[in-house]
Design a protein around this motif. Sequence first.
Motif, PDB file in Angstrom:
ATOM      1  N   UNK A   1       0.831  -1.204   0.000  1.00  0.00           N
ATOM      2  CA  UNK A   1       0.000   0.000   0.000  1.00  0.00           C
ATOM      3  C   UNK A   1       0.865   1.254   0.000  1.00  0.00           C
ATOM      4  N   UNK A   2       1.929   1.257   0.781  1.00  0.00           N
ATOM      5  CA  UNK A   2       2.792   2.438   0.801  1.00  0.00           C
ATOM      6  C   UNK A   2       3.522   2.601  -0.529  1.00  0.00           C
ATOM      7  N   UNK A   3       3.908   1.495  -1.158  1.00  0.00           N
ATOM      8  CA  UNK A   3       4.528   1.601  -2.478  1.00  0.00           C
ATOM      9  C   UNK A   3       3.550   2.207  -3.479  1.00  0.00           C
ATOM     10  N   UNK A   4       2.321   1.730  -3.459  1.00  0.00           N
ATOM     11  CA  UNK A   4       1.320   2.266  -4.380  1.00  0.00           C
ATOM     12  C   UNK A   4       1.027   3.737  -4.089  1.00  0.00           C
ATOM     13  N   UNK A   5       1.256   4.161  -2.837  1.00  0.00           N
ATOM     14  CA  UNK A   5       1.039   5.562  -2.458  1.00  0.00           C
ATOM     15  C   UNK A   5       2.230   6.444  -2.782  1.00  0.00           C
TER      16      UNK A   5
ATOM     17  N   UNK B   1       3.445   7.209   5.871  1.00  0.00           N
ATOM     18  CA  UNK B   1       3.634   5.806   6.240  1.00  0.00           C
ATOM     19  C   UNK B   1       3.109   5.513   7.637  1.00  0.00           C
ATOM     20  N   UNK B   2       3.452   6.366   8.593  1.00  0.00           N
ATOM     21  CA  UNK B   2       3.035   6.143   9.973  1.00  0.00           C
ATOM     22  C   UNK B   2       1.511   6.118  10.078  1.00  0.00           C
ATOM     23  N   UNK B   3       0.857   7.044   9.376  1.00  0.00           N
ATOM     24  CA  UNK B   3      -0.600   7.086   9.377  1.00  0.00           C
ATOM     25  C   UNK B   3      -1.192   5.866   8.693  1.00  0.00           C
ATOM     26  N   UNK B   4      -0.646   5.510   7.527  1.00  0.00           N
ATOM     27  CA  UNK B   4      -1.164   4.358   6.795  1.00  0.00           C
ATOM     28  C   UNK B   4      -0.998   3.072   7.586  1.00  0.00           C
ATOM     29  N   UNK B   5       0.135   2.901   8.258  1.00  0.00           N
ATOM     30  CA  UNK B   5       0.367   1.672   9.020  1.00  0.00           C
ATOM     31  C   UNK B   5      -0.677   1.518  10.121  1.00  0.00           C
ATOM     32  N   UNK B   6      -0.976   2.607  10.820  1.00  0.00           N
ATOM     33  CA  UNK B   6      -2.004   2.540  11.864  1.00  0.00           C
ATOM     34  C   UNK B   6      -3.377   2.233  11.267  1.00  0.00           C
ATOM     35  N   UNK B   7      -3.698   2.891  10.153  1.00  0.00           N
ATOM     36  CA  UNK B   7      -5.012   2.697   9.550  1.00  0.00           C
ATOM     37  C   UNK B   7      -5.179   1.273   9.024  1.00  0.00           C
TER      38      UNK B   7
END
Length: 456
Positions: free
Chosen positions: A196-200, A235-241
């Motif tokens: 997901x982070x790569x796609x972002x 990244x930090x936000x996405x990981x939590x979500x």
Amino acid sequence: MRNDRHLSVAGLTAAIDNGEIDTVVVAFTDMQGRLQGKRLHGAYFRDFVLDHGTEGCNYLLGVDVDMNTVDGYAITSWERGYGDMEFVLDLDTIRLLPHHPATAMIQCDLVWPGPALEPVVQSPRAILTAQRERAAGLGYTAVAGTELEFIVFEDSYEAAHDLGYRDLTPANQYNVDYSIVGTSRIEPLLREIRNATYAAGLDTEGAKGECNLGQHEIGFLYNDVLVTADNHSVYKTMAKEIAAQRGQSITFMAKYDAREGNSCHIHLSLRGPSGETVFWDDDTHGRTAVYDHFIAGVLATMADLTLLYAPNINSYKRFAAGSFAPTTIAWGEDNRTCAVRLVGHGAGARLENRVPGGDVNPYLALAAMLAGGLHGVEQELPLEPAFEGNAYTSTDRPEVPKTLRDARDRFARSAIARSCFGDEVVDHYVNMADVELAAYDAAVTDWELKRGFERL
């Protein structure tokens, strides 16, 4: 665009037009390192916000971690009426958020309303931008990478709250540092975050286990310091979500329990105007004078600027002997007991700052490293000999400040901090520390209850 996974303005508006995107998040990073902002309907964003921006209350740079309004900030208060700041869209940061349906995000700078569009200098992104521009004025580009650790629990955030954040179930029951079997246990979560982070638009490297129970790290390729800080916050936000969507939870606390804390080691180096290596001399196969001065500056300013590396009460619980978190302000060649570790050679020569924890605000930490290092370059500070051996047992090198109060006092009276950042910034973050200290001093802890309820 920063890479081909980001969106251009034309690409974003076309996706809104054809219904592929219906939600646009506009966000900035606050003092605590959190993304704050709004979710806007795609058509409204396209028709009104894209060309004119949007606004948000200036209390967002004057609250504690619980979002309580607090006293002491010059830019925001009841007396000033809690007015607005303008969100200025950085159109280089348009990205998809693939873990949310039909959603894109844009990160923002903050300015004061009015024709002058004066920047909110206390904003973390503005603080880093100022140091980035300072480096550019000296002919340098700064590149960095952050290594952000976290602990995964099988409990949801709601369940963790109801349990008082105690007696949670970690995703692993033993030390999984570099363990392939151990990381396989939670590979579904790690894989989803990586992809997901790569796609972002992040350049994802990989994941590895760490020492604490359920502790892991996902690494990303180095980049310009501002890009790295932007990506770190996303990244930090996405990981939590993503963890929340799976019924799990993640903490980036510097010290969750008595075991190893969450670190955020920061790697940084300078490049020349055309991207050439500045820290390494290929002819001598060794460090350049600029590299030595930069290291010396980071060391010389570390105690004064620790508040920007370790901004919370809990940050200082991590600094313990034998914990892989530093206690001594020293540098060493590939020495993980020192606050500054030198790694790499040639184009890969860089320094690793091991002081920041997982709770760090990346903009402030990178700004502090740049401010200190550039101070060393400008003053041509000499570099002390490398520390050899176990820096935890050192008796002749200064120590990392032991408490938030110590760091606050050093920062408040630091002539270098005020010279590099300005009084407005220093006073703002001193007040942030004062708020944190006052809240902690007023709290009754579990430790006090256990020791005193019956026996005292």
